[in-house]
Design an enzyme around this catalytic site. Structure first.
Site, PDB file in Angstrom:
ATOM      1  N   HIS A 100       0.828  -1.205   0.000  1.00 25.09           N
ATOM      2  CA  HIS A 100       0.000   0.000   0.000  1.00 25.09           C
ATOM      3  C   HIS A 100       0.861   1.253   0.000  1.00 25.09           C
ATOM      4  CE1 HIS A 100       0.538   0.528   4.421  1.00 25.09           C
ATOM      5  NE2 HIS A 100       0.454  -0.773   4.463  1.00 25.09           N
ATOM      6  N   ASP A 102      -0.059   4.329   1.179  1.00 26.14           N
ATOM      7  CA  ASP A 102      -0.288   5.287   2.258  1.00 26.14           C
ATOM      8  C   ASP A 102       0.471   4.831   3.497  1.00 26.14           C
ATOM      9  OD1 ASP A 102      -1.961   3.042   2.507  1.00 26.14           O
ATOM     10  OD2 ASP A 102      -3.488   4.143   3.620  1.00 26.14           O
ATOM     11  N   ASP A 132       6.541  -0.250   6.569  1.00 21.20           N
ATOM     12  CA  ASP A 132       5.095  -0.327   6.335  1.00 21.20           C
ATOM     13  C   ASP A 132       4.625   0.887   5.543  1.00 21.20           C
ATOM     14  OD1 ASP A 132       2.408  -1.109   6.547  1.00 21.20           O
ATOM     15  OD2 ASP A 132       2.163  -0.035   8.443  1.00 21.20           O
ATOM     16  N   GLU A 166      -4.961   1.641   2.551  1.00 20.57           N
ATOM     17  CA  GLU A 166      -4.941   0.491   3.453  1.00 20.57           C
ATOM     18  C   GLU A 166      -4.949   0.923   4.904  1.00 20.57           C
ATOM     19  OE1 GLU A 166      -3.255  -2.747   5.968  1.00 20.57           O
ATOM     20  OE2 GLU A 166      -2.540  -0.700   5.659  1.00 20.57           O
TER      21      GLU A 166
END
Length: 438
Positions: A100, A102, A132, A166
């Site tokens: 993802h 974002d 992440d 996400e």
């Protein structure tokens, strides 16, 4: 047709310089892809632009290469990107999904370095999104770039899906949910789907469901020196919560399958926040609110738990005279005034956990790749929650999950990943593709 080992040799190892350069550009955009609405709405197309800069030279449409690129936008500036390297055998497919674009928020004053620009400290690549999940975006981009460069003859079509929204997937119709609804990922049901958004280089075979709950407690405000004239909502909340937790753990005990999947904890129900209107220390307040969450292993049903919690609260309200008290004048009913303490429970959006299919070929090739590249394989499960993947599983996708960041820095300040881990992750991807050629 190239053998699986020949395919692996053709794809080769991660180009570290190219990966680090791309990741640096992505982390440079991390300030603008923080996801915390309504204050912060991410602009994922800032990430898409850098990915396309890398892949467009290998595009079938514009660069004369093999890659098929589909930039899908449901909200302005918030795109998704589907990248496909066509194989030779119809119906044979492997996909890498879940990267993802974002990130969660970062407060620069809390960090020891700038979260919004990548810095390098030996093997550490530091910045918001390195673990992440922008590190994985860069890693899978490099994989697709290498396929575009080397053009190995593969039976399997290889698909990468980079997604929006996400980190706050409670806003529907932006990311993978919309792609699934529109049928754009239907072909991925023909092979294993690897959701690349976990950490620590091992297969994550189970995640937890989450039910955010809030219990509002109403009592009666009065002077603390005349406690017999009050209904203390704090005492009521404490006693009620003890009763609710006891009932929860009786009805949802550790499940036998949790041992098979290696869950670190069973299902839990606990408070995490407490709020009241304020006032002096000599004043019993009229109300308070206790909030918390349920973390539920995937062998229990989220809806069943919510119904049970409502039932617990209803039973307490109906039989509030029987609830435990605190001290000789503690009470929850004032008959002479016609007053009763009361609890109401409400829920924010819940999500279900997932138990990956341990019999699927996707699971077995992931385990073998991990053992061969990392040196050992130890699948694990956590009651942390990953949004979206249970919905994919329910739609018929064979979802397996893995990731190559660090769990210790997930959503944390001073986030970083290790370049060496990402190199191993790349080799795991190559091994998966190669095994599926056999």
């Amino acid at each position: 047709m190239a053998s699986s080992s020949a395919a692996a040799a053709t794809i080769g190892e991660l180009n570290k310089e190219s990966f680090v350069t791309l990741l640096g550009k992505l982390i440079g955009e991390s300030k603008y892809v923080q996801n915390n609405p309504p204050e912060l709405i991410p602009e994922e197309d800032r990430i898409v632009k850098h990915v396309l800069d890398v892949l467009l030279p290998y595009s079938a449409k514009t660069g004369g290469g093999p890659l098929l690129l589909n930039h899908v936008v449901y909200k302005p500036g918030r795109g998704n990107l589907i990248v496909e390297y066509p194989g030779t055998e119809p119906g044979k497919i492997v996909s890498f999904v879940g990267c993802h674009m974002d990130v969660v928020t970062a407060n620069p004053s809390d960090w020891d370095f700038d979260p919004f620009s990548m810095s390098i400290d030996g093997d550490k690549l530091r910045g918001r999104g390195t673990t992440d999940c922008l590190g994985h975006v860069a890693l899978v981009t490099e994989l697709m770039k290498r396929l575009g460069e080397t053009k190995p003859k593969l039976k399997s079509t290889v698909v990468a899906v980079f997604i929006a929204s996400e980190e706050n997937s409670s806003i529907p119709g932006v990311g993978v949910d919309a792609l699934v609804k529109d049928g754009l990922l239907d072909k991925l049901k023909q092979g294993p789907l690897f959701w690349i958004d976990t950490a620590d280089k091992q297969p994550c075979i189970g995640t937890g469901g989450m039910i955010p709950w809030k219990i509002h407690v109403t009592g009666k405000l009065f002077h603390s020196g005349l406690a017999h004239k009050a209904i203390n909502p704090l005492e009521l909340a404490m006693e009620a919560l003890q009763e609710i937790q006891s009932l929860f753990y009786k009805d949802f005990p550790p499940h036998p399958k949790e041992e098979v999947y290696g869950f670190a904890t069973p299902s839990t129900m606990k408070p995490t926040q407490w709020n009241y209107p304020g006032g002096g220390v000599n004043q019993i307040p009229a109300e308070c609110t206790v909030s918390g969450d349920v973390r539920l292993t995937p062998f229990y049903n989220v809806t069943d738990v919510m119904e049970k919690l409502k039932q617990y609260v209803d039973d307490i309200n109906e039989n509030i005279e029987k609830l435990g008290t605190r001290g000789p004048v503690s009470k929850y009913v004032l008959p002479e005034e016609g007053l009763r303490g009361r609890l109401t429970i409400s829920f924010d959006e819940a999500m279900s956990g997932v138990a990956c299919n341990l019999d699927s070929r996707g699971f077995h090739v992931l385990c073998k790749a991990t053992k061969d590249i990392v040196g050992h394989v130890k699948p694990y499960s956590i009651t942390g929650s990953l949004p979206l993947i249970r919905e994919l599983q329910d739609e018929g996708f064979d979802v397996q999950t893995a990731g190559y960041g660090l769990m210790a820095t997930y959503h944390a300040k001073n986030e970083y990943c290790l370049l060496s881990d990402m190199c191993q992750g790349y080799q795991v991807f190559v091994s998966i593709i190669s095994q599926l050629e056999e």
